[in-house]
Scaffold this motif. Structure first.
Motif, PDB file in Angstrom:
ATOM      1  N   THR A 145       0.853  -1.186   0.000  1.00  0.00           N
ATOM      2  CA  THR A 145       0.000   0.000   0.000  1.00  0.00           C
ATOM      3  C   THR A 145       0.892   1.241   0.000  1.00  0.00           C
ATOM      4  O   THR A 145       2.104   1.140   0.265  1.00  0.00           O
ATOM      5  N   PRO A 146       0.359   2.432  -0.282  1.00  0.00           N
ATOM      6  CA  PRO A 146       1.192   3.638  -0.224  1.00  0.00           C
ATOM      7  C   PRO A 146       1.887   3.824   1.118  1.00  0.00           C
ATOM      8  O   PRO A 146       3.060   4.225   1.172  1.00  0.00           O
ATOM      9  N   SER A 147       1.199   3.544   2.217  1.00  0.00           N
ATOM     10  CA  SER A 147       1.828   3.702   3.535  1.00  0.00           C
ATOM     11  C   SER A 147       2.914   2.658   3.750  1.00  0.00           C
ATOM     12  O   SER A 147       3.962   2.942   4.348  1.00  0.00           O
TER      13      SER A 147
ATOM     14  N   ALA B 221       8.732   1.199   3.701  1.00  0.00           N
ATOM     15  CA  ALA B 221       9.848   0.478   3.086  1.00  0.00           C
ATOM     16  C   ALA B 221      10.959   1.440   2.678  1.00  0.00           C
ATOM     17  O   ALA B 221      12.144   1.166   2.890  1.00  0.00           O
ATOM     18  N   VAL B 222      10.581   2.572   2.097  1.00  0.00           N
ATOM     19  CA  VAL B 222      11.575   3.575   1.690  1.00  0.00           C
ATOM     20  C   VAL B 222      12.304   4.115   2.918  1.00  0.00           C
ATOM     21  O   VAL B 222      13.518   4.340   2.886  1.00  0.00           O
ATOM     22  N   SER B 223      11.574   4.313   4.005  1.00  0.00           N
ATOM     23  CA  SER B 223      12.200   4.797   5.246  1.00  0.00           C
ATOM     24  C   SER B 223      13.226   3.792   5.763  1.00  0.00           C
ATOM     25  O   SER B 223      14.301   4.175   6.233  1.00  0.00           O
TER      26      SER B 223
ATOM     27  N   PRO C 248      22.653   1.158   1.368  1.00  0.00           N
ATOM     28  CA  PRO C 248      23.185   1.406   0.016  1.00  0.00           C
ATOM     29  C   PRO C 248      22.375   0.740  -1.093  1.00  0.00           C
ATOM     30  O   PRO C 248      22.625   0.990  -2.282  1.00  0.00           O
ATOM     31  N   CYS C 249      21.425  -0.090  -0.735  1.00  0.00           N
ATOM     32  CA  CYS C 249      20.622  -0.798  -1.740  1.00  0.00           C
ATOM     33  C   CYS C 249      19.856   0.183  -2.626  1.00  0.00           C
ATOM     34  O   CYS C 249      19.216   1.112  -2.143  1.00  0.00           O
ATOM     35  N   ARG C 250      19.926  -0.023  -3.940  1.00  0.00           N
ATOM     36  CA  ARG C 250      19.128   0.726  -4.889  1.00  0.00           C
ATOM     37  C   ARG C 250      17.743   0.087  -4.968  1.00  0.00           C
ATOM     38  O   ARG C 250      17.612  -1.126  -4.896  1.00  0.00           O
ATOM     39  N   TYR C 251      16.706   0.905  -5.128  1.00  0.00           N
ATOM     40  CA  TYR C 251      15.358   0.346  -5.143  1.00  0.00           C
ATOM     41  C   TYR C 251      14.462   1.149  -6.077  1.00  0.00           C
ATOM     42  O   TYR C 251      14.743   2.280  -6.434  1.00  0.00           O
ATOM     43  N   ARG C 252      13.370   0.510  -6.480  1.00  0.00           N
ATOM     44  CA  ARG C 252      12.330   1.142  -7.279  1.00  0.00           C
ATOM     45  C   ARG C 252      10.977   0.642  -6.767  1.00  0.00           C
ATOM     46  O   ARG C 252      10.886  -0.435  -6.178  1.00  0.00           O
TER      47      ARG C 252
ATOM     48  N   VAL D 141       6.168   9.113  -1.609  1.00  0.00           N
ATOM     49  CA  VAL D 141       6.778   9.181  -0.277  1.00  0.00           C
ATOM     50  C   VAL D 141       6.940  10.648   0.106  1.00  0.00           C
ATOM     51  O   VAL D 141       7.567  11.428  -0.625  1.00  0.00           O
ATOM     52  N   ALA D 142       6.357  11.047   1.254  1.00  0.00           N
ATOM     53  CA  ALA D 142       6.414  12.439   1.688  1.00  0.00           C
ATOM     54  C   ALA D 142       7.857  12.906   1.833  1.00  0.00           C
ATOM     55  O   ALA D 142       8.711  12.191   2.353  1.00  0.00           O
ATOM     56  N   CYS D 143       8.115  14.122   1.355  1.00  0.00           N
ATOM     57  CA  CYS D 143       9.454  14.719   1.451  1.00  0.00           C
ATOM     58  C   CYS D 143       9.301  16.111   2.053  1.00  0.00           C
ATOM     59  O   CYS D 143       8.636  16.967   1.465  1.00  0.00           O
TER      60      CYS D 143
END
Length: 244
Positions: free
Chosen positions: A30-32, A37-39, A45-49, A199-201
């Motif tokens: 879900t978006p949350s 996960a991004v947090s 160092p892992c790259r992600y999409r 993701v909120a910035c």
């Protein structure tokens, strides 16, 4: 997905990616959950999409990527369901039918519905099962086929535009995208109303890149198409798209 277990699963995916040198996937989120996960990965160092099968997907799959992989082959299959346009079926009807097949919610992505057609995004491993078993949604007969035709049901259209900015700082970019002052853009950012890739910035100095998706709550969603040309006055020419 169990919120308490999500951070551990994200870290495991990142570690396996690093250890094996191959992409690792987790989702649908879900978006949350995607924000969580991004947090977890922000100091890794892992790259992600994050991708959900189409550009504006709400539920997405997290891809942890090795250095050699720029665009992974996401384990996502789209299934189109056809039914009579006079039969009124909703998102809830399709989700109930899928859960009735014993699927878990995280194996099902977005469900887009219009009169006579629904497009469902699924993890690869359960798509063949759905294609062979889903013949009715409620009391309505449906026929299933792999893939989809554009435009997607409920999918937004994009309008291209351009503007010049002094820099690609988030406050400058939001000001240009929304046609507002830098002060207003800064307040929106600091209030958590601006997101990059869902993701909120809250950092006004964050550098926005080509390809980034920028959402301003209450205003709209934008994609930065390019920012590599300059005007005669030395300002950056920013090409972007707005979803309408």
């Amino acid at each position: 997905m169990d919120a308490a277990l999500l951070p551990a699963r994200v870290r495991d995916a990142a570690k396996l990616c690093d250890r094996t040198g191959t992409p690792r996937f987790l989702g649908f989120l879900t978006p949350s959950e995607a924000a969580q996960a991004v947090s977890v990965l922000k100091n890794d160092p892992c790259r992600y999409r994050l991708f959900g099968g189409y550009e504006m997907a709400e539920r997405t799959v997290l891809a942890c990527l090795p250095d050699w992989c720029e665009e992974p082959d996401y384990p996502i299959t789209a299934v189109t369901l056809h039914f009579r346009a006079c039969d009124r079926l909703s998102h809830r009807d399709f989700l109930g039918a899928l859960m009735g097949l014993g699927l878990t919610r995280e194996s099902v992505g977005d469900i887009l519905v219009e009169a006579g057609r629904a497009v469902i995004f699924l993890l690869n491993d359960i798509a063949p099962y759905v294609l062979s078993q889903l013949e009715k949604v409620g009391a309505v007969g449906v026929t299933a086929e792999e893939g989809f035709c554009m435009p997607l049901p409920q999918a937004s259209k994009k309008v291209s535009a351009s503007d010049t900015v002094a820099s690609m700082r988030l406050d400058c970019v939001v000001s240009a995208l929304c046609g507002c002052s830098r002060k207003a853009a800064t307040e929106w950012i600091e209030d958590g109303k601006v997101s990059i890739h869902s993701v909120a910035c809250d950092k006004v100095t964050h550098t926005v890149l080509s390809g980034d998706s920028v959402t301003v709550r209450g205003v709209g969603k934008f994609t930065i198409d390019s920012a590599d040309a300059f005007s005669r006055k030395g300002r950056i020419i920013m090409q972007y798209s707005k979803y309408v």
